[in-house]
Design an enzyme around this catalytic site. Sequence first.
Site, short mmCIF file in Angstrom:
data_model
loop_
_atom_site.label_atom_id
_atom_site.label_comp_id
_atom_site.label_asym_id
_atom_site.label_seq_id
_atom_site.Cartn_x
_atom_site.Cartn_y
_atom_site.Cartn_z
N HIS A 22 0.70 -1.10 0.00
CA HIS A 22 0.08 -0.17 -0.08
C HIS A 22 1.01 1.20 -0.03
O HIS A 22 1.84 1.28 0.86
CB HIS A 22 -1.13 0.00 1.32
CG HIS A 22 -0.40 0.00 2.43
ND1 HIS A 22 0.15 1.30 3.21
CD2 HIS A 22 0.36 -0.78 3.29
CE1 HIS A 22 1.12 1.04 4.12
NE2 HIS A 22 0.84 -0.23 4.30
N HIS A 43 11.77 -1.93 -12.90
CA HIS A 43 11.47 -3.43 -12.95
C HIS A 43 11.81 -3.88 -11.35
O HIS A 43 12.67 -3.93 -10.70
CB HIS A 43 12.44 -4.17 -13.78
CG HIS A 43 12.58 -5.35 -13.82
ND1 HIS A 43 13.33 -6.30 -14.46
CD2 HIS A 43 11.45 -6.15 -13.58
CE1 HIS A 43 12.99 -7.38 -14.44
NE2 HIS A 43 11.88 -7.62 -13.87
#
Length: 215
Positions: free
Chosen positions: A140, A149
């Site tokens: 979150h 990446h």
Amino acid sequence: MKPVIVIGAGGHAAVIADALQAAGVNVLGFTDADPAKHQSKQCDLPVLGSDATVLAGSDRNDVLLANGVGGVKGTDVRRALQQRLQEEGWRFATVIHPTAIVSRHARIGNGAQLLAGSIVQALAAIGEGAIVNTAAVVEHDADVGDYVHVAPRALLCGAVTVGNYSHIGAGAVVRQGIRLGERTLVGAGAVVVKDFDGGGELVGMPARSSAEGIA
């Protein structure tokens, strides 16, 4: 979604094509600069020819592209390819494998790729062209920059910030609230517990700059 052509025909491209097919998307095939690959098949899909030849015979209004360039050699090649083709008027598909768990309250950037088993939690933001690879977790309020990446099984805890063009190695863990600057490379298995300005590599447990050496 419109039919998709995958740019590139390497390993990452195969994973992207497979994810699209799993989501019910019509994948037309791959492009590749290597003539030896032309007319061959990968994932039961044809390698159609070079980028220039294939795209010259395709309509920007009828076809989307998917970025099949992986992140092993860094993000610059991947980013340059996507940005160049976008400037030419092509649009890139956002790839979400059906087994990915993505909060409806997350923000997913254009052309991002969320692969099998990945998790993106509420209020997280994933940048343009970023990869959240197999079984990686973005918790979150995390902010993942453009063309980052996040490699397989990496874990970004809550409210982590990752600057553009960075690479979080396989199995790495970034502690909650950590801020990493642009072009940070976090080594595989590293555990990051301090902020880092970017432009270098973090390795070890706890992670420290590779320029400092490992005790």
